[in-house]
Motif scaffolding. Structure first.
Motif, PDB file in Angstrom:
ATOM      1  N   GLY A  64       0.828  -1.197   0.000  1.00  0.00           N
ATOM      2  CA  GLY A  64       0.000   0.000   0.000  1.00  0.00           C
ATOM      3  C   GLY A  64       0.860   1.243   0.000  1.00  0.00           C
ATOM      4  N   GLU A  65       0.529   2.165  -0.856  1.00  0.00           N
ATOM      5  CA  GLU A  65       1.302   3.409  -0.953  1.00  0.00           C
ATOM      6  C   GLU A  65       1.080   4.312   0.251  1.00  0.00           C
ATOM      7  N   THR A  66      -0.078   4.182   0.900  1.00  0.00           N
ATOM      8  CA  THR A  66      -0.398   5.075   2.015  1.00  0.00           C
ATOM      9  C   THR A  66      -0.444   4.359   3.366  1.00  0.00           C
ATOM     10  N   TRP A  67      -0.139   3.077   3.393  1.00  0.00           N
ATOM     11  CA  TRP A  67      -0.168   2.357   4.652  1.00  0.00           C
ATOM     12  C   TRP A  67       0.964   2.820   5.563  1.00  0.00           C
ATOM     13  N   LEU A  68       0.734   2.732   6.850  1.00  0.00           N
ATOM     14  CA  LEU A  68       1.799   3.013   7.811  1.00  0.00           C
ATOM     15  C   LEU A  68       2.684   1.782   7.974  1.00  0.00           C
ATOM     16  N   PRO A  69       3.996   1.954   8.016  1.00  0.00           N
ATOM     17  CA  PRO A  69       4.877   0.789   8.179  1.00  0.00           C
ATOM     18  C   PRO A  69       4.639   0.047   9.490  1.00  0.00           C
ATOM     19  N   GLY A  70       4.083   0.747  10.482  1.00  0.00           N
ATOM     20  CA  GLY A  70       3.852   0.107  11.764  1.00  0.00           C
ATOM     21  C   GLY A  70       2.718  -0.889  11.784  1.00  0.00           C
ATOM     22  N   ILE A  71       1.919  -0.962  10.730  1.00  0.00           N
ATOM     23  CA  ILE A  71       0.791  -1.896  10.743  1.00  0.00           C
ATOM     24  C   ILE A  71       0.936  -3.017   9.723  1.00  0.00           C
ATOM     25  N   VAL A  72       2.048  -3.052   8.974  1.00  0.00           N
ATOM     26  CA  VAL A  72       2.171  -4.086   7.936  1.00  0.00           C
ATOM     27  C   VAL A  72       2.240  -5.489   8.552  1.00  0.00           C
ATOM     28  N   GLY A  73       2.826  -5.603   9.742  1.00  0.00           N
ATOM     29  CA  GLY A  73       2.853  -6.901  10.407  1.00  0.00           C
ATOM     30  C   GLY A  73       1.458  -7.364  10.778  1.00  0.00           C
ATOM     31  N   LEU A  74       0.620  -6.420  11.209  1.00  0.00           N
ATOM     32  CA  LEU A  74      -0.766  -6.752  11.544  1.00  0.00           C
ATOM     33  C   LEU A  74      -1.536  -7.178  10.301  1.00  0.00           C
ATOM     34  N   ILE A  75      -1.286  -6.485   9.190  1.00  0.00           N
ATOM     35  CA  ILE A  75      -1.959  -6.842   7.937  1.00  0.00           C
ATOM     36  C   ILE A  75      -1.553  -8.244   7.504  1.00  0.00           C
ATOM     37  N   ALA A  76      -0.249  -8.523   7.541  1.00  0.00           N
ATOM     38  CA  ALA A  76       0.232  -9.846   7.138  1.00  0.00           C
ATOM     39  C   ALA A  76      -0.370 -10.928   8.024  1.00  0.00           C
ATOM     40  N   GLY A  77      -0.418 -10.674   9.333  1.00  0.00           N
ATOM     41  CA  GLY A  77      -0.972 -11.655  10.255  1.00  0.00           C
ATOM     42  C   GLY A  77      -2.443 -11.919  10.007  1.00  0.00           C
ATOM     43  N   ARG A  78      -3.222 -10.869   9.744  1.00  0.00           N
ATOM     44  CA  ARG A  78      -4.655 -11.049   9.485  1.00  0.00           C
ATOM     45  C   ARG A  78      -4.879 -11.791   8.162  1.00  0.00           C
ATOM     46  N   TYR A 128      -6.966 -16.106   4.965  1.00  0.00           N
ATOM     47  CA  TYR A 128      -6.795 -16.807   3.684  1.00  0.00           C
ATOM     48  C   TYR A 128      -6.062 -18.140   3.816  1.00  0.00           C
ATOM     49  N   GLY A 129      -5.497 -18.424   4.975  1.00  0.00           N
ATOM     50  CA  GLY A 129      -4.791 -19.691   5.141  1.00  0.00           C
ATOM     51  C   GLY A 129      -3.563 -19.817   4.276  1.00  0.00           C
ATOM     52  N   LEU A 130      -2.883 -18.690   4.047  1.00  0.00           N
ATOM     53  CA  LEU A 130      -1.649 -18.672   3.262  1.00  0.00           C
ATOM     54  C   LEU A 130      -0.616 -17.802   3.968  1.00  0.00           C
ATOM     55  N   PRO A 131       0.685 -18.118   3.837  1.00  0.00           N
ATOM     56  CA  PRO A 131       1.702 -17.183   4.332  1.00  0.00           C
ATOM     57  C   PRO A 131       1.531 -15.832   3.638  1.00  0.00           C
ATOM     58  N   ALA A 132       1.940 -14.766   4.305  1.00  0.00           N
ATOM     59  CA  ALA A 132       1.688 -13.444   3.731  1.00  0.00           C
ATOM     60  C   ALA A 132       2.771 -12.444   4.097  1.00  0.00           C
ATOM     61  N   PHE A 133       2.990 -11.509   3.169  1.00  0.00           N
ATOM     62  CA  PHE A 133       3.863 -10.361   3.380  1.00  0.00           C
ATOM     63  C   PHE A 133       3.076  -9.106   3.016  1.00  0.00           C
ATOM     64  N   ALA A 134       3.298  -8.045   3.785  1.00  0.00           N
ATOM     65  CA  ALA A 134       2.673  -6.760   3.488  1.00  0.00           C
ATOM     66  C   ALA A 134       3.749  -5.685   3.501  1.00  0.00           C
ATOM     67  N   SER A 154       6.696  -6.727   6.211  1.00  0.00           N
ATOM     68  CA  SER A 154       6.686  -7.675   7.319  1.00  0.00           C
ATOM     69  C   SER A 154       6.024  -8.944   6.830  1.00  0.00           C
ATOM     70  N   GLY A 155       6.514 -10.089   7.301  1.00  0.00           N
ATOM     71  CA  GLY A 155       5.970 -11.367   6.865  1.00  0.00           C
ATOM     72  C   GLY A 155       5.516 -12.217   8.029  1.00  0.00           C
ATOM     73  N   ARG A 156       4.505 -13.067   7.769  1.00  0.00           N
ATOM     74  CA  ARG A 156       4.017 -14.023   8.750  1.00  0.00           C
ATOM     75  C   ARG A 156       3.863 -15.381   8.058  1.00  0.00           C
ATOM     76  N   SER A 157       4.267 -16.434   8.751  1.00  0.00           N
ATOM     77  CA  SER A 157       4.329 -17.751   8.134  1.00  0.00           C
ATOM     78  C   SER A 157       3.093 -18.584   8.428  1.00  0.00           C
TER      79      SER A 157
END
Length: 564
Positions: A352-366, A371-377, A388-391
């Protein structure tokens, strides 16, 4: 994405014995697991091979009045660990009449990024700093800490993250996974390592005739308990013992800041458990580093008066509410991107161009949960993209990043969670392709399996108050010792309604095969209320909790998953 249930076969008559067997607790170790013992189950600070060197280096700086900087991380683990060392050094200086010349530095997510930045080292060199102690960071900053050595700074590292490309061989390293390290507990969090250093310092202070009573270091365990949960390290072995005693200390904490945080969160101090840490304390501490400065969280924990603590805690509360609003808007954008790629991706990579870097971990985790898939935001920060990534499913994120080659400005973290920075949107897209190629090879043709491990298939009638009370002896629950999950099949639905102001939760009324009427709640399952036909049979996976309302206590079955 539907979860794949795995139900353990029942081999023990007792429900509790079965739960422990599922966690690979041998019969001979059951009593030890259920009753942790401090002397038996914790390890001496001196077990770290470099502990004496670290303690001597710190005391050398203290006795000479040299300037000491504690460099933490901006999450709850880094903040708690920094508080552990800062308050310990303050007490030592007070009781030994030594000059207190100690400051805490917590990096800014956008300006400094994760770990120790080179520009920070250059600044500290010009400010006359003599000793740098890193907490929850540093092990992946060999080049930066090598420069610190050139500038005349001594360095002590308290960390637990994965090794970086350049090992900090000029520093005194306290790290369970460091080369040649014999410390038994390989899964301490950063605050856990800092606690061991603090304990070693208090031992040395006592040897120098300071009036610290034996066991004084246990008053630091409230912070260790918070960090052990928020950093999601396994609650097994020594960590289980630290958490067990840490919760006892937390429930009678002397820290005005923790009491103030719990007060604004509406949580009773005496009832604090790992769930309260995960959902009440942790998010408020992390909100500071996500939206403003982690120094606010540190100031709250280190506050010495109720007034100072209350003001800081109210600001944390404000930031946490703001974080929730910002996250909700950003996640809607992330979901649209994820929906467009989910059918062709093994790993979701959104930006996201306007997302705050402090919430990317939360986005990846959600995203992982939804979706039941690993994610990076990724969020755009200046010319770079910070991610940030979550496995999920055992994908090792550090190895996944390594497979992408030399394309990162910065990277680091754990197998299950990581942080990374790339130079441009083109790099984000390149990373998406490469990490999906690695994950596809890792998972094979079967793809990602979102497993739900169920401890036992049981009739509701077997889950009595006596069983519930016995289950609580298995606490504290967390990573590596999850709350028990049970399954009951073929329950008939006679009511399905939504709950909550936004109708996002589910209230299910069911009749199990053995008869009787039971109500279940499913937080976040509200969307299923209209999809479950009345009279239909469903299989439910659930945890057992206590619901208290108007002085009445009753067992409550909280839905984890439903199969229709």
């Amino acid at each position: 994405m539907a979860k794949l249930w795995t139900i353990k076969p029942r081999t023990e008559e007792s429900v509790v014995r079965q739960i422990l067997a599922n966690r690979n607790v041998e019969s001979s170790d059951v009593d030890k697991f259920l009753a942790p013992d401090w002397e038996r189950d914790t390890h001496l600070p001196a077990s770290f091979q470099n502990m004496k060197m670290a303690v001597d280096k710190v005391f050398g700086a203290l006795t000479s009045g040299a300037k000491i900087i504690i460099h933490g991380d901006y999450d709850a683990d880094g903040v708690c660990g920094s508080t552990v060392l800062y308050t310990t050094l303050r007490e030592i200086c007070e009781r030994m009449a030594l000059p207190f010349n100690v400051e805490v530095f917590l990096p800014d997510r956008e300006k400094d990024g994760y770990g120790v930045a080179m520009h920070t080292i250059e600044r500290l060199g010009t400010e006359g700093v003599k000793l740098l102690i890193t907490v929850d960071c540093g092990i992946a900053n060999g080049l930066e800490l090598g420069r610190a050595h050139e500038l005349g700074l001594d360095v002590v590292i308290c960390d637990h993250h994965q090794m970086g490309e350049h090992y900090p061989d000029k520093a005194i390293v306290l790290h369970p996974l460091a080369p040649g390290e014999n410390y038994v507990n390989k899964s301490l969090c950063g605050t856990g390592v800092a606690f061991k250093l603090a304990s070693g310092l208090l031992d040395e202070a006592r040897a120098r005739k300071a009036d610290f009573p034996v066991g004084h270091e246990k008053w630091l365990l409230d912070l260790v308990a918070i960090a052990t949960v928020t950093d999601v390290v396994p609650l097994l072995g020594e960590n289980r013992t630290l958490e067990h005693y840490g919760l006892k200390v937390l429930q009678k904490t002397r820290r005005p800041g923790i009491r103030a945080i719990l007060n604004v969160a509406g949580t009773e101090l005496a009832g604090v458990d790992t769930q309260a840490i995960g959902f009440r304390i942790g998010p408020r501490l992390n909100a500071a580093g996500r939206l403003a400065s982690a120094k606010l969280a540190f100031n709250t924990l280190a506050a010495q008066t109720d007034d100072e603590a209350s003001k800081a805690a109210l600001e944390l509360e404000r930031l946490n509410k703001e974080r929730q609003q910002i996250f909700a808007a950003s996640y809607e954008e992330a979901k649209k991107m994820a929906d467009a790629m989910k059918d062709e991706s093994t790993v979701l990579v959104v930006h996201g161009e306007t997302w705050l870097p402090g919430i990317v971990g939360l986005i990846a985790g959600r995203l992982v949960g939804d979706y039941g898939l690993p994610a990076f935001a990724f969020a755009s920060v200046g010319e770079h993209f910070v991610g940030s990534g979550r496995s999920l499913g055992g994908l090792h994120l550090v190895k996944a990043m390594e497979s992408c080659g030399d394309m990162f400005v910065k990277r680091g973290g754990h197998p299950q969670a990581c942080g990374l920075t790339v130079a441009s949107l083109d790099r984000v897209n390149e990373f998406r392709d490469k990490v999906n190629a690695f994950a596809h090879k890792h998972f094979g043709a079967e793809g990602v399996k979102d497993l739900l491990n169920i401890d036992l298939e049981l009739p509701f009638s077997e889950l009595t108050w006596d069983v519930y009370n016995d289950l609580q002896k298995c606490a504290p629950f967390g990573e590596g010792n999850r709350p028990p999950v049970f399954a009951t099949k073929e329950v008939r639905v006679i009511g399905a309604d939504t709950m909550g102001s936004t109708s996002s939760h589910l209230r299910l009324t069911v009749v199990p095969p053995e008869g009787g009427l039971h109500r279940m709640v499913g937080f976040g399952f509200g969307h299923l209320a209209k999809k479950i036909p009345i009279g239909s049979a469903v299989d439910v996976a659930y945890e057992v909790e206590v619901n208290e309302w108007k002085g009445k206590r009753e067992l409550q079955f909280r839905i984890v998953d439903i199969k229709m």
